[in-house]
Design an enzyme around this catalytic site. Structure first.
Site, PDB file in Angstrom:
ATOM      1  CG  ASN A 189      19.942  27.369   6.333  1.00  0.00           C
ATOM      2  OD1 ASN A 189      18.771  26.489   6.456  1.00  0.00           O
ATOM      3  ND2 ASN A 189      20.421  27.684   7.431  1.00  0.00           N
TER       4      ASN A 189
ATOM      5  CG  HIS B  67      18.461  37.193   5.320  1.00  0.00           C
ATOM      6  ND1 HIS B  67      19.949  37.283   5.426  1.00  0.00           N
ATOM      7  CD2 HIS B  67      18.463  36.346   5.515  1.00  0.00           C
ATOM      8  CE1 HIS B  67      20.556  36.650   4.889  1.00  0.00           C
ATOM      9  NE2 HIS B  67      19.471  35.768   5.211  1.00  0.00           N
TER      10      HIS B  67
END
Length: 276
Positions: A19, A252
Site C-alpha cells: 500500500n 520503506h
C-alpha cells in the site's frame, strides 16, 4: 479480475506489492531478476485492478488473490512480497504450503506488533490515520498518504512521471478507500483481532517450514523503515530456513531506492537454492 504484468517462462515467481503501490513498484526490479515466469499483479482496488464495493479487509484481498492464483493455475511458486504484499504472501504460503517453493520479503508485517515496534514518525502517522475524521481527511480528501509514500517514504523522491503513475488509480476520494482500509489494518496491540489471528497462524508456518527457503532483504538509513535491527533479529530467531541480505540505504518503499540490489539479492538466492 485482478490485473497483472507478466514476462518470461519457467518457474512462476510472483511479486506482490503493498500500500499504496501497484505492479508499477516492480518496474525496475523485474528486468534484473533473470529467468523465470515473472508475474506482478495489482491487488484488488489497486493499480489497474477493479474497485468493487467491498470493505478491502485483509480477508477480501486474500480472497481475490486466491481467485487470481486459481485462474492462472499457478503451482510450485516462489513468492516475493513487500509491505502488505509480504503479509499476503505469508498468508497464502501458510494456507497452500505444498505449492510454495520459496519466499522472499522485505519491509513487511512479520508478526503482530505493538506501538513501540514502530518508529515515532510511523506511530504518529498510524494514530492519525486510525482517528475517525482525521484519517479520512489525510488519505481521502488531501491524498497525502500516496504522495508522502513516494516523496517521504523513499530516500530520493520519485520522478514526476512515476508519481503520476502511482496517483493515477486514485483520482477521487472514493477511489482512495482501499488505501485507507489498508492503512487502518496494521495489526497493533491485538487489533484488528481477525487479522492478528491470521498473522499468528502464518508465524507458526514461518517458524516450522524448514524445507522452504526464505530471504529477508534489509535496509538502513530511514525513519520510515518497518524492519530495523530489532525486527531483523526477531526474524532470524523465529523464521526457519532464512537467509538475510543487507541491501543498503533505502526508505520503506525500497524498490524505488534499491531496485538493482533487491533484484540481485533475489536472483542470487533463487540460484543458491535451485528455485528456478
Amino acid at each position: 479480475m485482478v490485473h497483472h504484468e507478466e514476462t518470461g517462462t519457467g518457474t512462476p515467481i510472483v511479486f506482490l506489492h503493498g500500500n499504496p503501490g501497484s505492479s508499477h513498484s516492480w518496474r525496475h526490479v523485474l528486468p534484473h531478476v533473470g529467468g523465470g515466469r515473472l508475474l506482478a499483479p495489482d491487488l484488488i482496488g489497486m493499480g489497474r485492478s477493479p474497485k468493487p464495493d467491498i470493505a478491502y479487509t485483509f480477508a477480501d484481498h486474500a480472497h481475490h488473490l486466491d481467485a487470481w492464483f486459481a485462474t492462472l493455475g499457478l503451482d510450485g511458486v516462489v513468492l516475493v512480497g513487500h509491505d502488505w504484499g509480504g503479509a499476503l504472501a505469508f498468508d497464502w504460503a501458510n494456507r497452500h504450503p505444498g505449492r510454495v517453493r520459496g519466499l522472499a520479503f522485505f519491509e513487511t508485517i512479520v508478526k503482530p506488533m505493538e506501538w513501540d515496534d514502530l518508529t515515532p514518525q510511523a506511530a504518529e502517522r498510524s494514530r492519525k490515520i486510525r482517528t475517525p475524521g482525521a484519517g479520512e481527511d489525510m488519505v481521502l480528501a488531501q491524498d497525502l498518504f500516496i504522495r508522502q509514500a513516494y516523496t517521504g517514504g523513499v530516500r530520493t523522491p520519485v520522478a514526476g512521471d512515476d508519481l503520476a503513475a502511482y496517483l493515477a488509480p486514485f483520482p477521487t476520494p472514493a477511489s482512495r478507500r482501499p488505501v485507507l482500509a489498508w492503512a487502518r489494518q496494521l495489526p497493533l496491540s491485538g487489533e484488528p483481532a481477525e487479522l492478528v489471528a491470521r498473522v499468528e497462524a502464518y508465524d507458526k508456518w514461518l517458524a516450522t517450514s524448514e524445507s522452504t527457503p526464505k530471504l529477508l532483504m534489509t535496509f538502513e538509513g530511514s525513519p520510515t523503515l518497518l524492519i530495523g535491527e530489532k525486527m531483523t533479529r526477531w526474524c532470524a530467531d523465529h523464521i526457519a530456513a532464512l537467509d538475510v541480505v543487507a541491501c543498503g540505504e533505502a526508505g520503506h518503499h525500497a524498490q524505488e531506492d534499491r531496485p538493482k540490489e533487491i533484484a540481485a539479492a533475489i536472483a542470487a538466492w533463487l540460484d543458491r537454492h535451485g528455485l528456478r
